[in-house]
Design an enzyme around this catalytic site. Structure first.
Site, PDB file in Angstrom:
ATOM      1  N   ASP A 247      -0.577  -4.824   3.582  1.00  0.00           N
ATOM      2  CA  ASP A 247       0.527  -3.888   3.772  1.00  0.00           C
ATOM      3  C   ASP A 247       0.992  -3.282   2.446  1.00  0.00           C
ATOM      4  O   ASP A 247       1.115  -4.002   1.442  1.00  0.00           O
ATOM      5  CB  ASP A 247       1.684  -4.683   4.408  1.00  0.00           C
ATOM      6  CG  ASP A 247       2.883  -3.837   4.723  1.00  0.00           C
ATOM      7  OD1 ASP A 247       2.786  -2.976   5.600  1.00  0.00           O
ATOM      8  OD2 ASP A 247       3.929  -4.031   4.070  1.00  0.00           O
ATOM      9  N   GLU A 312      -2.733   7.245   0.524  1.00  0.00           N
ATOM     10  CA  GLU A 312      -2.952   7.860  -0.781  1.00  0.00           C
ATOM     11  C   GLU A 312      -2.867   9.373  -0.666  1.00  0.00           C
ATOM     12  O   GLU A 312      -3.181   9.943   0.372  1.00  0.00           O
ATOM     13  CB  GLU A 312      -4.326   7.458  -1.315  1.00  0.00           C
ATOM     14  CG  GLU A 312      -4.510   5.966  -1.469  1.00  0.00           C
ATOM     15  CD  GLU A 312      -3.467   5.347  -2.362  1.00  0.00           C
ATOM     16  OE1 GLU A 312      -2.985   6.030  -3.276  1.00  0.00           O
ATOM     17  OE2 GLU A 312      -3.101   4.182  -2.128  1.00  0.00           O
TER      18      GLU A 312
HETATM   19  C1  GLC Z   1       4.146  -0.814   6.000  1.00  0.00           C
HETATM   20  C2  GLC Z   1       4.231  -1.147   7.474  1.00  0.00           C
HETATM   21  C3  GLC Z   1       5.568  -0.730   7.991  1.00  0.00           C
HETATM   22  C4  GLC Z   1       6.621  -1.506   7.240  1.00  0.00           C
HETATM   23  C5  GLC Z   1       6.469  -1.300   5.727  1.00  0.00           C
HETATM   24  C6  GLC Z   1       7.295  -2.274   4.951  1.00  0.00           C
HETATM   25  O1  GLC Z   1       4.200   0.540   5.767  1.00  0.00           O
HETATM   26  O2  GLC Z   1       3.176  -0.534   8.165  1.00  0.00           O
HETATM   27  O3  GLC Z   1       5.694  -0.953   9.366  1.00  0.00           O
HETATM   28  O4  GLC Z   1       7.892  -1.096   7.641  1.00  0.00           O
HETATM   29  O5  GLC Z   1       5.139  -1.502   5.313  1.00  0.00           O
HETATM   30  O6  GLC Z   1       6.774  -3.560   5.046  1.00  0.00           O
END
Ligand code: GLC
Length: 590
Positions: A247, A312
């Site tokens: 993530d 990106e």
């Molecule tokens: C990523 C996830 C999103 C989340 C963010 C913070 O973008 O896909 O759902 O809110 O990270 O963790």
């Protein structure tokens, strides 16, 4: 106080930790692989370019919304297990499950309070193990979400860190003095609105949070943090997970000198001045961490994979995520996902760019996920939506890529945002209402059939409501209709498995100047037919004169394998090829 190491000293320290924490770690058996592999064999497999993930179709599951097994209105792990036969029959090779770790659920699981456990809301670790082993029986691999940038403020690490300036975990997070009373150090903004600094009166300092204030950023310059996070990855690898989707990985580091981010004209949906996240995004050290994570993955047999959330700005930044085949194998391609209009030239250019990425990395396309409105609502024209859903399906499943589907796209699920602020679950929607309604709309429960709550749950009330369109668009009704979106996905997924040209063929765009129709060839590298894909991205029929002789295609017609709208079985003449409005043609050519 935060101790900043000079860069060289810090690198030496990290290196020492790597030797200790990574290099000497044992190799573990892989419950998910089909044959035992040695690390030598594993390397050979990686280099041969034939690792499982190159041919896999990955399916993202938002666990709150897939299947509820205990009647609380929220999906869970046993629910997912009970639907594995559906996924196998659909033709899925791997599922990525968004976070189901213990969490206060401020960001619905992306605020992790324990990296090595399962939230009781979703089940137990035994349920997880059963899911992995039942999935394995059906040749489905399980990929976890990994959230390295930040933990929950409820994580014991952060509780310790905030307890005093001298606590040993103080430096596990990013703490700074303010500029003056009530004034954070600089103008850095949270991705979710307003200042990225939160004042903590107990110790009279601010902590940094790229996302919600309940998600403090971990300090990836601290080697102890790295070790703890890599050990968390090992914990799940040992349980047989096939890999991680990492993530928000580009946000791991911030400028140590805390320069202000540049301000640009306008305001965002939260009312803040627009800024460029120049000093908080994509710092070069991110790649060092990706290389380390890759080495952790390679401690385990079975070609474990890393997928990065790589939103990106262009293909050249995206390409860096592959490294020298020593970072992630699959960076999610947001360029393709977010073209947001049916434009043959735009898709042609982007597909070509990724196809020719200098790292030689495997493309990884998707259109929808839990953070953005579903593809139907971004690419549909309101009139031909079902047909356009099939067109996008073909665009996802036929190029040379590891496709990533989002649960429910195969039945044409729609985005259903909340109608009233009081119904909003996602805090982004609460902060940004009405301009930003949050992400609830794309997270509604899976639509299985025409029973109560569309078969998702027996609860009186589900965590998000089922939309009215569920009565028509659901697995059961669409399974009975050979022309449904679901039937189209099944056919296309089956064709991917059976046609060598779709498995191994190269990707060559043809009829390159056509402004309305995207056409490409999956050229068979061995014996047998190649595959011609023709996608009409306009609302009127188009006629094309294909000349494929220079690509070694000798015959003058193509036999349809899948077409929507349906065609008869007769071969189609390449020199005079007519394709209906938003039509899809996938045919064999020799
Ligand atoms: C990523 C996830 C999103 C989340 C963010 C913070 O973008 O896909 O759902 O809110 O990270 O963790």
């Amino acid at each position: 106080m935060i101790t900043m190491f000079p860069k060289r000293a810090y690198r030496i320290l990290v290196f020492a930790f790597l030797l200790h924490g990574i290099g000497l770690a044992p190799v573990f058996p892989s419950p998910q692989q089909t044959a035992p592999a040695t690390s030598g064999k594993q390397k050979a497999q990686r280099n041969s370019g034939d690792a499982w993930w190159r041919h896999a179709v990955i399916y993202e599951i938002y666990p709150r919304s897939f299947q509820d097994s205990n009647g609380d209105g929220i999906g869970d792990l046993n629910g997912i297990t009970s639907r594995l036969d559906y996924l196998r029959d659909l033709g899925i090779d791997s599922i990525w499950i968004t976070p189901m770790y213990p969490s206060p659920l401020v960001d619905f699981g992306y605020d992790v309070s324990d990296y090595t456990a399962i939230d009781p809301l979703y089940g137990t670790i035994a349920d997880f193990d059963r899911l992995v082993s039942e999935a394995k029986k059906r040749n489905i691999r399980v990929i976890m979400d990994f959230v390295p940038n930040h933990s929950s403020e409820q994580h014991p690490w952060f509780k310790e860190s905030r307890s005093s300036r001298t606590n040993p975990k103080r430096d596990w997070y990013i703490w700074r003095d303010g500029k003056g009373p009530g004034e954070p150090r600089n103008n850095w903004q949270s991705w979710f609105g307003h200042s990225a600094w939160q004042f903590d009166p107990a110790t009279n300092q601010y902590y940094y949070h790229h996302f919600y204030k309940e998600q403090p950023d971990l300090n990836w310059r601290n080697p102890e943090v790295r070790k703890a996070m890599y050990d968390a990855m090992r914990f799940w690898f040992k349980r047989g997970v096939a890999g991680f989707r990492i993530d928000a990985v580009s946000r791991l580091f911030e400028d140590p000198d805390l320069h202000d981010d540049p301000i640009v004209p306008g305001r965002n949906a939260y009312g803040d001045p627009n800024i460029l996240h120049k000093y908080t995004d994509n710092l070069p050290e991110v790649h060092e961490v990706l290389r380390e994570m890759r080495r952790v993955a390679e401690e385990f047999p079975g070609s474990r994979i890393l997928i990065s959330e790589a939103d990106e700005p262009n293909i050249s930044e995206l390409t860096k995520m592959y490294g020298k085949n020593d970072e992630v194998q699959l960076p999610m391609d947001f360029q393709i996902a977010d073209v947001n209009k049916l434009s043959a030239p735009d898709f042609r250019r982007l597909l070509d760019e990724v196809e020719n990425n200098p790292a030689g990395g495997q493309p990884h396309y998707f259109f929808s996920n839990h953070d953005q409105p579903r593809q139907w609502d971004r690419y549909g024209d309101g009139e031909h939506n079902d047909q356009i859903a099939k067109l996008i399906a073909a665009l996802l499943l036929t190029p040379r890529t590891t496709p990533l589907m989002y649960y429910g796209e195969e039945i044409g699920m729609r985005t259903t945002p909340p109608a009233r602020k009081e119904d909003v679950q996602d805090p982004i929607g609460k902060i940004g209402w009405p301009e930003e309604k949050g992400r609830d709309g794309e997270r509604t429960p899976m639509q299985w059939d025409n029973t109560k709550n569309s078969g998702f749950s027996s609860a009186q009330r589900t965590w998000l409501p089922l939309p009215p369109s569920a009565a028509e668009y659901n697995v059961e009704s669409e399974s009975r209709d050979p022309n449904s979106i679901l039937s189209f996905y099944k056919k296309a997924l089956a064709l991917r498995r059976t046609e060598p040209a779709l498995q191994h063929g190269s990707y060559v765009t043809v009829d390159r100047d056509n402004p309305f129709v995207l056409s490409f060839l999956r050229k068979n590298v061995g014996k047998g037919n190649s595959i011609l894909v023709v996608l009409n991205m306009s609302a009127v029929p188009q006629t094309i004169k294909f000349d494929l002789a220079s690509l070694g295609i000798k015959e003058s017609s193509s036999k349809p394998l899948i077409a929507a709208p349906q065609l008869g079985p007769d071969a189609t003449v390449l020199a005079h090829f007519t394709i209906p409005a938003f039509g899809v043609f996938i045919g064999a050519v020799h």
